[in-house]
Every structure is written in C-alpha cells, then in structure tokens.
Design an enzyme around this catalytic site. Structure first.
Site, short mmCIF file in Angstrom:
data_model
loop_
_atom_site.label_atom_id
_atom_site.label_comp_id
_atom_site.label_asym_id
_atom_site.label_seq_id
_atom_site.Cartn_x
_atom_site.Cartn_y
_atom_site.Cartn_z
N GLU A 85 0.82 -1.21 0.00
CA GLU A 85 0.00 0.00 0.00
C GLU A 85 0.86 1.27 0.00
OE1 GLU A 85 -4.06 -1.50 2.13
OE2 GLU A 85 -2.40 -1.02 3.46
N CYS A 98 3.56 8.52 1.02
CA CYS A 98 4.14 7.57 1.96
C CYS A 98 4.33 6.23 1.23
CB CYS A 98 3.19 7.43 3.14
SG CYS A 98 3.78 6.32 4.41
N CYS A 105 6.72 -7.14 7.01
CA CYS A 105 7.85 -6.61 7.77
C CYS A 105 8.31 -7.67 8.76
CB CYS A 105 7.43 -5.35 8.52
SG CYS A 105 8.79 -4.54 9.39
N CYS A 109 6.90 -5.31 15.62
CA CYS A 109 6.53 -4.33 16.64
C CYS A 109 5.07 -4.61 17.01
CB CYS A 109 6.68 -2.90 16.11
SG CYS A 109 8.35 -2.52 15.58
N CYS A 112 1.93 -2.48 15.51
CA CYS A 112 1.87 -2.13 14.08
C CYS A 112 1.21 -3.24 13.27
CB CYS A 112 3.28 -1.86 13.58
SG CYS A 112 3.35 -1.50 11.82
N CYS A 327 -0.47 5.98 10.13
CA CYS A 327 0.76 5.28 10.51
C CYS A 327 0.41 3.95 11.16
CB CYS A 327 1.55 6.08 11.54
SG CYS A 327 1.93 7.74 11.05
N1 SAH Z 1 9.69 0.41 9.93
C1 SAH Z 1 9.95 1.83 9.84
C2 SAH Z 1 9.05 2.51 8.85
C3 SAH Z 1 7.58 2.55 9.24
S1 SAH Z 1 7.23 4.17 9.73
C4 SAH Z 1 9.87 2.46 11.23
O1 SAH Z 1 9.48 1.76 12.15
O2 SAH Z 1 10.26 3.60 11.39
C5 SAH Z 1 5.74 3.97 10.54
C6 SAH Z 1 5.69 4.82 11.81
O3 SAH Z 1 4.40 4.62 12.38
C7 SAH Z 1 6.70 4.38 12.85
O4 SAH Z 1 7.20 5.48 13.54
C8 SAH Z 1 5.87 3.52 13.79
O5 SAH Z 1 6.40 3.51 15.09
C9 SAH Z 1 4.52 4.21 13.71
N2 SAH Z 1 3.38 3.33 13.98
C10 SAH Z 1 3.30 2.00 13.81
N3 SAH Z 1 2.07 1.56 14.16
C11 SAH Z 1 1.36 2.64 14.53
C12 SAH Z 1 0.03 2.83 14.96
N4 SAH Z 1 -0.83 1.81 15.06
N5 SAH Z 1 -0.37 4.09 15.25
C13 SAH Z 1 0.47 5.13 15.12
N6 SAH Z 1 1.73 5.00 14.70
C14 SAH Z 1 2.19 3.78 14.41
#
Ligand code: SAH
Length: 335
Positions: A85, A98, A105, A109, A112, A327
C-alpha cells in the site's frame, strides 16, 4: 535501473551510452509506462526493449479516498501476488507520498499492523519507484515530499531504498530535494551508521516509541539488539554531521508509554540532542492497544515542550484514518 545500469543495458544491445540517459528521462522524468511512447528511441530498439524488459512492475488493485481529509490509499499487487500500500496525503501546497519498502515486515513491533502480518519480501527499486510514478501520473497535485513510512523496514532493504531515493533526487528523474525525502527506521543501528558514514543527504527518522529500554523491549523486540542509548547517540551523530535534524518518532500508547513520568524520561533522554520529536497518537488497528485521551496527549506534549532545550516537538495526527491509511495501519488488505 539507475542511469548507469540503463547505460550498460544500451551498450550491451549495441546502442550508444546516451540512449541510457534518454531511457532514464522517459521513465523517471516523464513517467511513461510503455516503450512505444519513447518517441526519440528508434523502433528496432523499442522492440528489443519490449522483448527483454519490463517497464511497469505493479498492478493497481484498489484506490480509496478518505472522506475526512485529502488522503488516498492505493493498493498494489506485485507480479508474484504480494499486496502493498501507498498513501498520498495532500494538504494545501504540500503533497506527501508515503511509500512501502517491503511486502510485510520482519520486525514484529506489537502495535503495528504491518508487523503482525510477518515478512514477505523486499520490494525491488522498480517497485518502490512505480508507487511514486503512479501517484504522480494519477493525482493532480505535484508531489513535494516522499516518506518511507509505509509498509516495511526501509533499512532492511537498504540498497533498493537508497537507489530509489537517488532516482527521486536526480534532476533528470523526479528532481526532489534531498531534504524532501525522509527514511524512517525502527532502529537498525548498523544501517544508520552506514547511512551516516556514506554521507547520505536524505532525512533520517528513528521510531523511538519509548524512553525506557524495558518498555521498548516489550513493544519493539529489535530493541534487545540495539537499545535506546545507542540509537539516540547515532541520531545525535547524524544531526551534528549533516546539520540536518534527526527526527524521533514516538507513538503514544495508552497506559504503556504515555504517563507524565514517561514524558519526563523522554525529555531527559533528549536533552542536548539536536532533533525533532514527532508524537504520533496511536491509530487503531485490530491489536490490543488504545489511543490515550486527548488531554493526556496534550499534557505529554506540554511536558516535553516545557522541558525542551535543543529539540522541537510536534504532534502528528495521522491522515486517512477512516481508510486505514494512518501510521501503522497498512496491512495490504485486499478488501
Ligand atoms: N519500519 C519503519 C518505517 C515505518 S514508519 C519504522 O518503524 O520507522 C511507521 C511509523 O508509524 C513508525 O514510527 C511507527 O512507530 C509508527 N506506527 C506504527 N504503528 C502505529 C500505529 N498503530 N499508530 C500510530 N503510529 C504507528
């Protein structure tokens, strides 16, 4: 392919090196998706290209527009049936795209949606670039910024992400300033160090999400390998060397990392570090977490603001939440 690769492709086919420059411009500056549109390339060579090369790597499956803001989410299918996406976020004069760097991935985490899906594969440089070409050709507003904050961990796909960024930056390609390209990592220390030592000029963002290793170990297993202090040091090195501020991202999760104490801990951690801090209120996925109440978010940001010396604080309200484009909400859903 970058310009050098296109040039060797041309030479191998008995064409001049200059043809490679023409191909580069057709593909990346003009964004054409068929060899027949390359008007200044002779027909016999166009036929050769059609036979041996692929110019479009992604198929569009679905395009969804938010009802609340200007964001649009595009679902693509790769040739081998992976779903990725891309999100286009237009806001006044700014149009940020984006991009995804991987299908799935590997980092897991806990908050996410992409992480929960597991790792499928790295995207090729072409698959990364095609996401941007599609947005440029199909959404009217000129693209001003690119962020690698979609699906995947960009630094697990370092070469392709940097290759694509170089093409975005190239004046003969997308001609985007290096300050308008941001790469976000969950904290892969060796690649952050590589990025710094190669003097890459793109912006760096690090997803910190906790100021305490115990909390971060729980929500981001990668922390057991490269803990907070090392990441913050690397961020400081980037800021000092580039005279360009590293960005730390911090997702606010109710009851996990959002207390006043956590805020003070974070403020202390960032004392003396030239950086920007982006607080991201958690976006709902089908996981176990919740977004803190608005007054908690406000209080958290106030504490950071009151205690700041070298850092800037910003709360980032994600766009496109109603279409699961915020995000952490990207999961390559087919329906
Ligand atoms: N893997 C990389 C790129 C993804 S960026 C990274 O972790 O930086 C996506 C961003 O969204 C990251 O800062 C992550 O911490 C944040 N994120 C992930 N899940 C989220 C959620 N459910 N709500 C808000 N932010 C989230």
């Amino acid at each position: 392919m970058n310009q050098a690769e296109l040039q060797s492709l041309c030479i191998e086919a008995g064409e001049s090196e200059f043809r490679g420059v023409q191909l580069f411009e057709w593909m990346y500056r003009h964004g054409i998706v068929s060899f027949d549109s390359m008007l200044n390339v002779k027909k016999s060579f166009r036929e050769h290209l059609k036979e041996h090369c692929i110019i479009q790597t992604l198929q569009v499956e679905k395009r969804i527009k938010s009802k609340k803001d200007e964001s649009i989410k595009i679902l693509f299918r790769t040739w081998d049936n992976h779903f990725i996406e891309t999100v286009s976020m237009a806001n006044g004069d700014r149009h940020t795209v984006c991009l995804s760097s991987q299908a799935g991935c590997a980092l897991d985490c806990s908050f996410c949606a992409t992480g929960r899906q597991g790792f499928e594969r790295n995207l090729s440089t072409g698959e990364i670039i095609d996401q941007l070409i599609f947005v440029r050709e199909n959404i009217d507003q000129p693209i001003t910024n690119v962020v690698f904050m979609g699906m995947g961990e960009p630094f697990h796909n370092y070469n392709n992400v940097l290759n694509a960024s170089d093409i975005f930056h190239s004046p003969k390609g997308f001609n985007l300033a290096s300050t308008r390209i941001t790469i976000s990592t969950a904290g892969l220390l060796p690649q952050i160090k590589q990025f710094i030592s190669e003097k890459r000029r793109y912006k760096l963002a690090i997803s910190l999400n906790a100021a305490d290793d115990r909390v971060r170990n729980d929500i981001m297993p990668i922390n057991k390998k490269w803990p907070i202090a090392e990441l913050v040091n690397a961020g400081k090195e980037y800021s000092n060397q580039k005279k360009r501020l590293v960005m730390f991202e911090y997702v606010l999760l109710k009851g996990i990392n959002d207390s006043e104490n956590h805020a003070l801990q974070l403020a202390q951690l960032l004392q003396g570090i030239p950086c920007k801090l982006n607080l991201i209120p958690y976006n709902e996925t089908d996981g176990i977490y919740q977004r803190p109440e608005e007054k908690v978010i406000t209080r958290f940001s106030e504490i950071l603001y009151e205690n700041r010396n070298e850092y800037l604080v910003l709360v980032r309200w994600s766009k496109g939440q109603d279409i699961d484009a915020g995000c952490g909400q990207l999961a390559g859903q087919k329906i």
